[in-house]
Enzyme design. Structure first.
Site, short mmCIF file in Angstrom:
data_model
loop_
_atom_site.label_atom_id
_atom_site.label_comp_id
_atom_site.label_asym_id
_atom_site.label_seq_id
_atom_site.Cartn_x
_atom_site.Cartn_y
_atom_site.Cartn_z
CD GLN A 1 -1.42 -3.68 0.47
OE1 GLN A 1 -1.10 -4.85 0.63
NE2 GLN A 1 -1.61 -2.86 1.49
CG HIS B 1 3.00 -4.13 1.00
ND1 HIS B 1 3.00 -5.46 0.74
CD2 HIS B 1 3.33 -4.03 2.31
CE1 HIS B 1 3.31 -6.15 1.85
NE2 HIS B 1 3.51 -5.30 2.80
CG HIS C 1 6.33 -4.12 9.57
ND1 HIS C 1 6.91 -5.24 10.14
CD2 HIS C 1 6.20 -4.41 8.24
CE1 HIS C 1 7.12 -6.16 9.21
NE2 HIS C 1 6.70 -5.68 8.05
CD GLU C 2 6.22 -2.15 4.73
OE1 GLU C 2 7.05 -2.06 3.81
OE2 GLU C 2 5.67 -3.23 5.03
CE LYS D 1 10.70 -8.25 6.28
NZ LYS D 1 9.55 -9.08 5.89
CG HIS D 2 11.20 -3.45 3.78
ND1 HIS D 2 11.74 -4.55 3.15
CD2 HIS D 2 9.98 -3.86 4.23
CE1 HIS D 2 10.89 -5.57 3.20
NE2 HIS D 2 9.81 -5.18 3.87
#
Ligand SMILES: *[C@@H]1O[C@H](CO)[C@@H](O)[C@H](O)[C@H]1NC(C)=O
Ligand SMILES: *[C@@H]1O[C@H](CO)[C@@H](O)[C@H](O)[C@H]1NC(C)=O
Ligand SMILES: *[C@@H]1O[C@H](CO)[C@@H](O)[C@H](O)[C@H]1NC(C)=O
Length: 247
Positions: free
Chosen positions: A36, A63, A124-125, A128-129
């Protein structure tokens, strides 16, 4: 208590089948590597905040690295006890992550707090991923590999080489697309957002990576992320950098 009767075996068998199905549905086909432009977070309605370590470099930042399916959908939150986020597992690479993978989000609940929270972004990354590619990359490998990917590609330089500069001017998305293709050898996904006055701007550039994560190289995307940019977009200023020749 002994459970040797046939019905308990049948139940165990059913549980195994169910588990196998969950595992299969959590698999994935390839990765999106998403970078990003920080200037495109800072000029939005929400604005941006910087980590305690200070303003990020004049550069694209990471990101995330997102497992994806060939059909365009993606697995998420494949959390389990064994892959729960553990800060201590990445302590050796935090200095690199602070430079290349900073959080730019303002902590919404803390009034007037000026610092973003890197660890919150990384957690979070991962949750979630990253947890969805755990079969290929454990937590340390996931962050290490993603940081290595960033080192293998200098998107800002690729754009600058083609006269595409973060100077607040408008650029043709087609030109940006061509520059990425020429500079990386691959078609990239271009994602836009809007600044505080509603103008569309270059926000993210997406490249694809083989699911084996065997080398820090890119592949042709099986499917590009949804295109959400108009023909011409702003490439916003992050801050005045000597890298930008405004003459
Ligand atoms: C996409 O593919 C995955 C994996 O094969 C599957 O689980 C998912 O349901 C599919 N999604 C759609 C919208 O077709
Ligand atoms: C929050 O920051 C603004 C701008 O810097 C300042 O005017 C305001 O007094 C601060 N509020 C509090 C509660 O500290
Ligand atoms: C931007 O990041 C790339 C990739 O990590 C790096 O090669 C380049 O030197 C960085 N540019 C600046 C101006 O820091």
């Amino acid at each position: 208590m002994k459970m040797r009767n046939s019905s308990s075996i049948a139940i165990k068998f059913l549980m195994l089948v169910t588990l196998a199905n969950i595992c299969v549905s959590q698999d994935f086909d390839f990765f999106y590597f998403v970078q990003q432009w920080p200037g495109s977070s800072c000029d939005t309605q929400q604005g941006c905040c910087f980590p305690q370590t200070g303003r990020p470099a004049f550069n694209f930042t990471i990101h995330g690295l997102w497992p994806n399916f060939n059909n365009g959908s993606y697995p998420s939150n494949c959390k389990s006890v064994e892959n729960s986020f553990d800060e201590s597992k990445i302590s050796d690479i935090i200095p690199r992550a602070e430079i290349s993978w900073p959080s730019l989000s303002c902590p919404s609940k803390k009034k007037n707090s000026t610092n973003s929270d890197n660890m919150k972004l990384w957690k979070h990354e991962w949750g979630k991923h990253g947890t969805c590619s755990y079969s290929v990359l454990d937590q340390h490998a996931y962050f290490d590999f993603t940081l290595n990917l960033k080192d293998h590609i200098d998107l800002l330089q690729i754009l600058l080489n083609n006269g595409i500069k973060p100077d607040g001017e408008m650029y043709s998305v087609e030109k940006i697309r061509e520059a990425i293709k020429e500079g990386t050898g691959f078609e990239g996904g271009i994602r836009c957002n809007t600044d505080a006055s509603g103008n569309s701007q270059l926000n993210e550039i997406v490249l694809c990576v083989d699911k084996s994560a065997a080398s820090e190289s890119f592949i042709e995307c099986p499917i590009l992320p949804d295109a959400n940019c108009p023909d011409d977009v702003e490439f916003p200023i992050f801050y005045e950098s000597p890298l930008i020749d405004t003459a």
